[in-house]
Design an enzyme around this catalytic site. Structure first.
Site, PDB file in Angstrom:
ATOM      1  CB  CYS A 275      -3.382   1.942   6.775  1.00  0.00           C
ATOM      2  SG  CYS A 275      -3.107   3.508   7.647  1.00  0.00           S
ATOM      3  NE  ARG A 276      -4.582   1.356   1.469  1.00  0.00           N
ATOM      4  CZ  ARG A 276      -4.486   1.906   0.274  1.00  0.00           C
ATOM      5  NH1 ARG A 276      -5.433   1.686  -0.620  1.00  0.00           N
ATOM      6  NH2 ARG A 276      -3.454   2.668  -0.044  1.00  0.00           N
ATOM      7  CB  SER A 277       0.383  -3.369   2.910  1.00  0.00           C
ATOM      8  OG  SER A 277       1.173  -2.378   3.506  1.00  0.00           O
TER       9      SER A 277
ATOM     10  CG  ASP B 136      -4.817   5.103   2.676  1.00  0.00           C
ATOM     11  OD1 ASP B 136      -4.908   4.763   3.879  1.00  0.00           O
ATOM     12  OD2 ASP B 136      -3.817   5.665   2.194  1.00  0.00           O
TER      13      ASP B 136
ATOM     14  CG  ASN C 161       4.536  -1.570   5.007  1.00  0.00           C
ATOM     15  OD1 ASN C 161       5.652  -1.851   5.448  1.00  0.00           O
ATOM     16  ND2 ASN C 161       3.580  -2.453   4.943  1.00  0.00           N
TER      17      ASN C 161
ATOM     18  CB  CYS D 164      -1.004  -0.001   1.161  1.00  0.00           C
ATOM     19  SG  CYS D 164      -0.313   0.243   2.801  1.00  0.00           S
TER      20      CYS D 164
END
Length: 159
Positions: free
Chosen positions: A18-20, A129, A16, A13
């Site tokens: 939040c999402r990933s 995001d 690196n 993401c």
């Protein structure tokens, strides 16, 4: 005897944090639950360099903890050229991630570049995001977590 080569995935993401890392933590949990963690190499990384060396966003950590994932440790890192040959699949979270990955992809790339949301049985392809969500609101992070559970489960079922 089974092949000794591990399967490998890298979740990407923007930062690196939040999402990933949520996707990585979810995937690791699923591997543990299925007893196949030793057959996989799993990591996450950023397209940007702003958060290198930092832990995931506090809201991401809180969301993981709220869903019972309290053993995940990660420090943000940037995607690098070697990742494109080291991993079988590199998952981006949205179209901008995929465009950036395509631009950075070296000529010797062996990884498949895919959007994680392609595996969502509910067909919610983009994992948005949640970083700029208001204040301490966790709803965006919880949505990311739920999407990652669906997508990672579906991907793992097909692997």
């Amino acid at each position: 005897m089974a092949s000794s080569k591990k399967k490998s995935v890298l979740f990407i993401c923007l930062g690196n944090i939040c999402r990933s890392p949520i996707a990585e933590a979810v995937f690791l949990r699923l591997l543990n639950e299925r007893g196949v963690k030793d057959q996989w190499e799993v990591d996450s990384a950023a397209l940007g360099t702003w958060h290198i060396g930092k832990t995931p966003d506090s809201r991401a950590r809180k969301t993981l903890k709220n869903f019972g994932v309290d053993d995940y440790k990660h420090k943000a890192r940037a995607v690098n050229k070697d990742d494109f040959t080291r991993y079988d699949v590199i998952f981006g979270m949205d179209e901008a991630n995929m465009e950036e990955l395509e631009e950075r992809k070296p000529s010797n790339c062996t990884a498949k570049l895919k959007m994680l949301g392609e595996y969502d049985p509910e067909k919610e392809v983009v994992i948005r995001d949640p970083y700029y969500d208001a204040g301490g609101d966790l709803s965006g992070f919880e949505k990311v977590y739920e999407q990652c559970v669906r997508c990672c489960t579906s991907f793992l079922d097909q692997s």
